[in-house]
Design an enzyme around this catalytic site. Structure first.
Site, PDB file in Angstrom:
ATOM      1  N   SER A  42       0.810  -1.222   0.000  1.00 38.49           N
ATOM      2  CA  SER A  42       0.000   0.000   0.000  1.00 38.49           C
ATOM      3  C   SER A  42       0.839   1.266   0.000  1.00 38.49           C
ATOM      4  CB  SER A  42      -0.921   0.016   1.229  1.00 38.49           C
ATOM      5  OG  SER A  42      -1.854  -1.036   1.177  1.00 38.49           O
ATOM      6  N   ARG A 101      -4.461  -7.321  24.900  1.00 42.08           N
ATOM      7  CA  ARG A 101      -5.579  -6.894  25.751  1.00 42.08           C
ATOM      8  C   ARG A 101      -5.534  -7.484  27.157  1.00 42.08           C
ATOM      9  NH1 ARG A 101      -9.935  -7.614  20.888  1.00 42.08           N
ATOM     10  NH2 ARG A 101      -9.628  -5.554  19.916  1.00 42.08           N
ATOM     11  N   CYS A 131     -14.680  -4.863  19.912  1.00 47.45           N
ATOM     12  CA  CYS A 131     -15.808  -4.038  19.498  1.00 47.45           C
ATOM     13  C   CYS A 131     -17.097  -4.396  20.232  1.00 47.45           C
ATOM     14  CB  CYS A 131     -16.016  -4.123  17.983  1.00 47.45           C
ATOM     15  SG  CYS A 131     -16.227  -5.796  17.340  1.00 47.45           S
ATOM     16  N   HIS A 256     -23.317  -3.381  16.418  1.00 49.70           N
ATOM     17  CA  HIS A 256     -23.625  -4.491  17.313  1.00 49.70           C
ATOM     18  C   HIS A 256     -24.738  -4.084  18.268  1.00 49.70           C
ATOM     19  CE1 HIS A 256     -20.264  -6.507  15.699  1.00 49.70           C
ATOM     20  NE2 HIS A 256     -19.376  -6.319  16.658  1.00 49.70           N
TER      21      HIS A 256
END
Length: 350
Positions: A42, A101, A131, A256
């Protein structure tokens, strides 16, 4: 020199990276240089940031020279490799993968809930929650601060974009395959219409619900169910909190939703809960069932807050509340919370 900290956006060309760039253009201009970093394939692309075209550079050690804060939105293995490299160069990394996490030396931060945690980062890394957790935790954190949470039962209804671009492409393809097809008269109708085109899902998701998200873990739990439990405990500082979760994938592109049964230390009232939610930062109370007003993914997509409705006390427990919450999993559920953490860190440079 602007005197403002330099920010790197790692994974700038991805879906969440694109939302991050939008948010950077919408928020207060606290950054000096914004450097866009992505995979070598990219490199050379130009993306709009704050009204200017910025060229993407390839991910490398040199890409972090002079950088103060870096927001990472890349696959887990890429974060696991490159976040420590950036941190070793003095960069504060805000990572949106699951690589760090649950690391005890990496704070898991939601600015509306535990902003103080961002300053204690032995590894130089701050983690962004999953999320699904982020779609719920801002509202839940506000109630916990008042009532003291002691038990949580959750069912999630997760949009296909939570599985990445492949999830969205799969739903769209399946919807085209079933269009005009007579379904719902015998077992296997939908599976036959879709064939092998199930993408990242174990069952067809178009016109269906799939009670599974993630990988298989011990005793039949899924990885995303365990993630929501473990992250909620860490963010709220409740390591022994009883949590039961069922994750369900639904045919929604983005946003969600979750049903939440929360038990607290003392008796709760709906009126007080509504007051708390109505004034909590990052929360919108949208709750008037008599008028047909309650949040749905179609209402909240493209917005930043957690939306809460159907707030009511449990039928048989005066210490428990029931509610329905929705949040855009690409904004607060990923890019926005990452940007908010980075903004907290940026105050340390002023």
């Amino acid at each position: 020199m602007t005197g403002k900290p330099t920010l790197a956006v790692v994974g700038a060309t991805g879906a969440v990276g694109a939302v991050m760039l939008q948010i950077l253009s919408q928020h207060a201009d606290i950054w000096g240089e914004i450097r866009l970093v992505a995979s070598p394939r990219s490199a050379g692309r130009k993306l709009a940031v704050r009204g200017e075209e910025v060229e993407v550079v390839a991910l490398s050690e040199e890409a972090f020279d002079g950088v103060d804060v870096a927001m990472f939105d890349v696959p887990d293995d890429v974060s696991a490799q490159w976040a420590p490299i950036a941190a070793a160069k003095g960069v504060v990394v805000v990572d949106n993968s699951c690589a760090f996490r649950m690391d005890p030396d990496v704070p898991l931060v939601v600015p509306e809930v535990n902003p103080h945690a961002v300053r204690i980062r032995p590894r130089g890394i701050v983690a962004n929650p999953h999320c699904t957790t982020l779609s719920m935790i801002v509202a839940l954190g506000a109630l916990h601060a008042e009532f003291g949470l002691r038990q949580l039962v959750v069912s999630s209804y997760q949009a296909v974009s939570g599985a990445g671009r492949a999830g969205v492409d799969t739903l769209r393809e399946q919807l085209s395959l079933v269009a005009g097809t007579e379904l719902g008269t015998s077992p296997g109708d939908l599976r036959r219409a879709v064939g092998e085109r199930t993408g990242p899902f174990p069952e067809p998701v178009a016109l269906n619900v799939v009670p599974w998200a993630g990988e298989l873990r011990e005793d039949g739990w899924s990885s995303e169910e365990m993630t929501l439990r473990d992250e909620s405990r860490k963010i709220l500082g409740l390591p022994r909190l009883p949590v039961a979760v069922t994750c369900v994938r639904v045919p929604v592109v983005t946003a969600h939703a979750l049903t939440v049964h929360a038990r607290f230390e003392d008796e709760v009232t709906v009126d007080r809960a509504r007051e708390i939610l109505a004034t909590a930062p990052g929360v919108v109370l949208y709750d008037n069932p008599a008028a047909g007003e309650f949040p749905t993914p179609a209402d909240v997509v493209g917005t930043d807050p957690t939306w809460v409705g159907r707030v009511r006390r449990a039928l048989d427990d005066p210490t428990a509340l029931e509610m329905f919450v929705c949040g855009d999993n690409l904004r607060k559920g990923a890019a926005l919370n990452t940007a908010q953490i980075a903004e907290l860190v940026a105050t340390e440079f002023s």
